[in-house]
Design a protein around this motif. Sequence first.
Motif, PDB file in Angstrom:
ATOM      1  N   PRO A 310      20.102 -37.178 -36.088  1.00 15.17           N
ATOM      2  CA  PRO A 310      18.844 -36.810 -36.738  1.00 15.17           C
ATOM      3  C   PRO A 310      19.015 -35.495 -37.507  1.00 15.17           C
ATOM      4  O   PRO A 310      19.897 -34.687 -37.187  1.00 15.17           O
ATOM      5  N   GLU A 311      18.186 -35.280 -38.508  1.00 13.03           N
ATOM      6  CA  GLU A 311      18.381 -34.154 -39.433  1.00 13.03           C
ATOM      7  C   GLU A 311      18.563 -32.817 -38.731  1.00 13.03           C
ATOM      8  O   GLU A 311      19.513 -32.074 -39.021  1.00 13.03           O
ATOM      9  N   GLN A 394      24.237 -36.900 -41.398  1.00 11.75           N
ATOM     10  CA  GLN A 394      22.800 -36.990 -41.140  1.00 11.75           C
ATOM     11  C   GLN A 394      22.366 -38.451 -41.251  1.00 11.75           C
ATOM     12  O   GLN A 394      22.779 -39.164 -42.167  1.00 11.75           O
ATOM     13  N   ASP A 398      15.992 -41.383 -40.292  1.00 10.95           N
ATOM     14  CA  ASP A 398      15.904 -42.122 -39.034  1.00 10.95           C
ATOM     15  C   ASP A 398      16.122 -41.159 -37.873  1.00 10.95           C
ATOM     16  O   ASP A 398      17.136 -40.457 -37.824  1.00 10.95           O
ATOM     17  N   PRO A 399      15.206 -41.101 -36.912  1.00 14.70           N
ATOM     18  CA  PRO A 399      15.356 -40.179 -35.776  1.00 14.70           C
ATOM     19  C   PRO A 399      16.336 -40.666 -34.711  1.00 14.70           C
ATOM     20  O   PRO A 399      16.573 -39.966 -33.728  1.00 14.70           O
TER      21      PRO A 399
END
Length: 589
Positions: A310-311, A394, A398-399
């Motif tokens: 995730p970011e 990354q 999408d988490p």
Amino acid sequence: MAWAPSQILTAVFLFLYLLQSNPAVSIANLLHGGTRHAMVLPLYLSPPNISRISFPNSRRHLQRSTSDSHPSARMRLYDDLLLNGYYTTRLWIGTPPQQFALIVDTGSTVTYVPCATCKQCGRHQDPKFEPDLSSTYQPVKCNLDCNCDHDREQCVYERQYAEMSSSSGVLGEDILSFGNESELLPQRAVFGCENVETGDLYSQHADGIMGLGRGDLSVVDQLVDKGVISDSFSLCYGGMDIGGGAMVLGNITSPANMVFAHSDPLRSPYYNINLKAIHVAGKSLPLNPRVFDGKHGTVLDSGTTYAYLPEAAFVAFKNAIMHELQSLKQIRGPDPNYHDICFSGASSDASQLSNTFPSVEMVFGNGQKMLLSPENYLFRHSKVRGAYCLGIFQNGRDPTALLGGIIVRNTLVMYDREHSKIGFWKTNCSELWERMKETSTQPMVPSNGKNSSAELPPNEPPNNALAGVLRIDQITFDMSLSINYSDLEPQIPQLTEFFARELDVNTSQVHLLNVTSKGDSCLITWAIFPLGSANYISNDTAINIISQLTEHRVHLPDTFGNYKLLQWKIKPSAKRSMRNTMEAPVKHA
């Protein structure tokens, strides 16, 4: 000895009874005394089922056993995750058996191969499956528990993947065989016979997919439901530049220092782990543990090439790595289509990367830590020697945290589905197959050797090592010569010509990379490059060269003494192979 008619009739009735009482036993098994063999495979991820099949006499809950008395299926892995985008194993279907090279995938829930009738399938490694040539093939007839074709005659399947490829076809049942070294006897199982392929599934060299995810059509679930293996399987991917490896379907004795993470089958349809933190160079990234629990959570997908965070987690990881590598120069990546984060100035020897790049640890909910070596988060820059790029990216918006095969290179991963946990154990996966062949009853022990052995066992043809590798940039091999350096040095040009002649290549293609004097002998490293303006060495030429070397068909003059091949390696052309084979749900009208 002549048999009386009554004896023959008795034998026939016994033969028919055995077939009826155990349809998984093929005619070949009975004729050859039912010898039990052993097997090893590779893996993928698994999502919800699209087609559910009801199996006759299925006793799912009654037949799942905690006993370790089940045989395990052991099979070799081929190819390399970063060079080919996948690992394959060999599976045989039908009577007589038809061979297929299948991508082993924990992200898929069905096994499928191209059908002989398929007009929208690509050209692959082996011929298409021909149901009419198998005396044991049966179509799975339409029923209430499956999706049916338009004529309501046969069950069908359809799978779509995150990489935008898809497969669809009909379902059939036949005997699956796992190779001559498998303990597991051939078993009847349901599989897909493809009628349509799209995307990477159409263009790939491998024939199809072996689905190891959770679901009724998964090979693992079918074997467990039959009660022939324990509810567990293990995978071991070879390290950087080496590839290969091994897989076991069924239970193994876990090493004493194996690290475990809880895997909740109700959390998501994929194989997930409860990741809580990441440490870089011993320092925890400043992240809320919930960042690893979005959407599907943290998913382990061996069929995906790289890792995707995730970011927030990716930014923190990238910054921590760059902080530790200020002494290295940041450079452009090998492919202008990607914005890779790459560094130059490190050793070209993968075994020395820990001297330059920081250690990384993944911390699970139970407090146990999984150590990542540099090869578990880096890939080699294909155009700059001694340069490497981050293999963790990354995951868009999408988490989900998606951990691909790069994370588990040189790591034995045990998917203990029965106890809802996944184990990790660092080892030399390229050597694991040979150690498993030496003894299948003793616990596996760690290997501290470098991942430098590329020799094949005597019964393994060299072309299997090149399965899926179509274009090759370079072949290198190390050898010893029983001649001292002072006698060898003036004859090196002559030796080069002899090698070129024996290997049937041009002298300009043969390069001496290194000579090391060892008493009365020399260790020599050679390289074979493409000819002139050619961009690559063909697969056929490479197979011929390697066969000449491994089968000791290279004849040198007596003045050079005796030679011994120590190892060989291939370097495929620098084309990025990247797969994401998590199944995506398919909507039906």
